[in-house]
Scaffold this motif. Structure first.
Motif, short mmCIF file in Angstrom:
data_model
loop_
_atom_site.label_atom_id
_atom_site.label_comp_id
_atom_site.label_asym_id
_atom_site.label_seq_id
_atom_site.Cartn_x
_atom_site.Cartn_y
_atom_site.Cartn_z
N THR A 8 0.84 -1.19 0.00
CA THR A 8 0.00 0.00 0.00
C THR A 8 0.88 1.24 0.00
OG1 THR A 8 -1.63 -1.19 1.29
CG2 THR A 8 -1.84 1.19 1.25
N LEU A 9 0.66 2.12 -0.97
CA LEU A 9 1.40 3.37 -1.02
C LEU A 9 0.84 4.36 -0.02
CD1 LEU A 9 1.88 4.09 -4.83
CD2 LEU A 9 3.65 3.56 -3.17
N PRO A 10 1.68 5.22 0.51
CA PRO A 10 1.14 6.31 1.32
C PRO A 10 0.11 7.08 0.50
CG PRO A 10 3.52 6.21 1.50
CD PRO A 10 3.13 5.25 0.42
N SER A 11 -0.88 7.65 1.18
CA SER A 11 -2.00 8.28 0.48
C SER A 11 -1.65 9.55 -0.26
CB SER A 11 -3.13 8.56 1.47
OG SER A 11 -2.66 9.40 2.50
N ASP A 61 8.44 1.90 -0.31
CA ASP A 61 9.53 1.11 -0.86
C ASP A 61 10.82 1.52 -0.16
OD1 ASP A 61 10.15 -0.65 -3.51
OD2 ASP A 61 11.83 0.70 -3.07
N GLU A 62 11.76 0.60 0.02
CA GLU A 62 13.00 0.92 0.70
C GLU A 62 13.91 1.86 -0.09
OE1 GLU A 62 14.99 -2.64 1.90
OE2 GLU A 62 13.43 -3.15 3.35
N SER A 94 10.58 12.79 -9.84
CA SER A 94 9.62 11.75 -10.19
C SER A 94 10.01 10.40 -9.56
CB SER A 94 9.48 11.61 -11.70
OG SER A 94 10.72 11.29 -12.28
N ARG A 95 11.30 10.10 -9.51
CA ARG A 95 11.78 8.87 -8.86
C ARG A 95 12.89 9.13 -7.86
NH1 ARG A 95 14.06 5.05 -12.46
NH2 ARG A 95 14.05 3.73 -10.64
N SER A 96 13.46 10.32 -7.85
CA SER A 96 14.57 10.61 -6.94
C SER A 96 14.08 11.37 -5.71
CB SER A 96 15.66 11.40 -7.65
OG SER A 96 15.16 12.66 -8.06
N ARG A 97 14.78 11.15 -4.62
CA ARG A 97 14.50 11.84 -3.36
C ARG A 97 15.83 12.35 -2.83
NH1 ARG A 97 10.42 11.10 -5.65
NH2 ARG A 97 8.76 9.67 -5.10
N GLU A 98 15.96 13.68 -2.75
CA GLU A 98 17.19 14.27 -2.23
C GLU A 98 16.98 14.58 -0.75
OE1 GLU A 98 20.56 17.55 -3.51
OE2 GLU A 98 18.63 17.52 -4.54
N MET A 99 17.97 14.22 0.07
CA MET A 99 17.82 14.32 1.52
C MET A 99 19.06 14.93 2.14
SD MET A 99 16.38 10.48 2.06
CE MET A 99 15.20 9.82 0.89
N ASP A 100 18.86 15.70 3.21
CA ASP A 100 19.95 16.20 4.05
C ASP A 100 20.03 15.32 5.28
OD1 ASP A 100 20.84 18.30 2.48
OD2 ASP A 100 19.63 19.81 3.51
N PHE A 101 21.26 15.02 5.70
CA PHE A 101 21.50 14.14 6.83
C PHE A 101 22.39 14.83 7.86
CE2 PHE A 101 21.03 11.49 3.06
CZ PHE A 101 20.07 10.59 3.47
N VAL A 135 16.84 6.66 -5.01
CA VAL A 135 15.92 6.42 -6.12
C VAL A 135 14.89 5.39 -5.69
CG1 VAL A 135 15.76 5.65 -8.52
CG2 VAL A 135 17.75 6.95 -7.77
N VAL A 136 13.65 5.66 -6.03
CA VAL A 136 12.53 4.76 -5.70
C VAL A 136 11.84 4.36 -6.99
CG1 VAL A 136 12.19 5.72 -3.39
CG2 VAL A 136 10.96 6.70 -5.32
N PRO A 137 11.05 3.27 -6.97
CA PRO A 137 10.32 2.89 -8.17
C PRO A 137 9.30 3.97 -8.55
CG PRO A 137 10.30 1.11 -6.56
CD PRO A 137 10.87 2.33 -5.88
N GLU A 138 8.92 3.98 -9.79
CA GLU A 138 7.92 4.94 -10.26
C GLU A 138 6.65 4.80 -9.44
OE1 GLU A 138 5.63 6.24 -14.39
OE2 GLU A 138 7.28 4.80 -14.44
N ARG A 139 6.13 5.92 -9.02
CA ARG A 139 4.91 5.92 -8.20
C ARG A 139 3.70 5.71 -9.11
NH1 ARG A 139 4.00 8.03 -2.92
NH2 ARG A 139 1.82 8.58 -2.68
N ARG A 140 2.85 4.80 -8.73
CA ARG A 140 1.64 4.52 -9.50
C ARG A 140 0.43 4.78 -8.61
NH1 ARG A 140 3.39 2.01 -14.07
NH2 ARG A 140 5.32 0.83 -13.91
N ASP A 141 0.13 6.06 -8.44
CA ASP A 141 -1.03 6.45 -7.63
C ASP A 141 -2.32 6.01 -8.29
OD1 ASP A 141 0.47 7.63 -5.62
OD2 ASP A 141 0.55 9.55 -6.68
N VAL A 142 -3.26 5.65 -7.49
CA VAL A 142 -4.57 5.23 -8.00
C VAL A 142 -5.54 6.37 -7.95
CG1 VAL A 142 -6.48 3.63 -7.66
CG2 VAL A 142 -4.16 2.89 -7.23
#
Length: 142
Positions: A8-11, A61-62, A94-101, A135-142
């Motif tokens: 289940t994807l986050p809403s 997704d991890e 679209s598939r990348s997530r940039e984060m500060d740590f 990088v995460v898989p392409e999001r397929r929102d419903v």
């Protein structure tokens, strides 16, 4: 307990500013150098852990780490430290997530005062910072 057949994807889509925080104790078994110093890879592994939780929360997704940039080792991490590791989402592609740590030392063992002596650090010491892209898989929102 029933496990869904499909994850289940986050809403809602990921939001810039989302933050994940982990805390952990650094055991003496991780000290590799004089003065009970811990190698810098320990901080990078911790960044991978908070990034994984971030991706699970935002994308279901991890994810897969693609790169680190601007890694700064600002202060030592030692065995006996209690660390706070933060991850903040700063850009959503679209598939990348940039984060500060950041790794902050919030408590430190004080073996010169006794075998089990320790103290809280106020303010905490910033030990390591970085920016990374996952990088995460392409999001397929419903």
């Amino acid at each position: 307990m029933t496990i869904p057949a499909t994850p289940t994807l986050p809403s809602s889509p990921p939001e810039v500013g989302a933050t994940v925080v982990h805390r952990r104790y650094v055991p003496y078994s991780h000290a590799h150098y004089a003065g009970n110093l811990v190698d810098g890879a320990y901080s990078l592994a911790a960044f991978g852990d908070v990034a994984t939780e971030m991706c699970i929360r935002t994308d279901g997704d991890e994810g897969l780490f693609a790169s680190y940039s601007d890694v700064q080792f600002c202060a030592p991490v030692r065995a006996g430290d209690c660390l706070e590791i933060t991850c903040t989402l700063v850009r959503v592609g679209s598939r990348s997530r940039e984060m500060d740590f950041a790794v902050r030392v919030v408590a430190r063992g004080m073996p010169d005062r006794g075998a089990s002596a320790a103290e809280l650090l106020d303010p905490p010491v910033i030990a390591t910072t970085a920016r990374g892209v996952v990088v995460v898989p392409e999001r397929r929102d419903v």
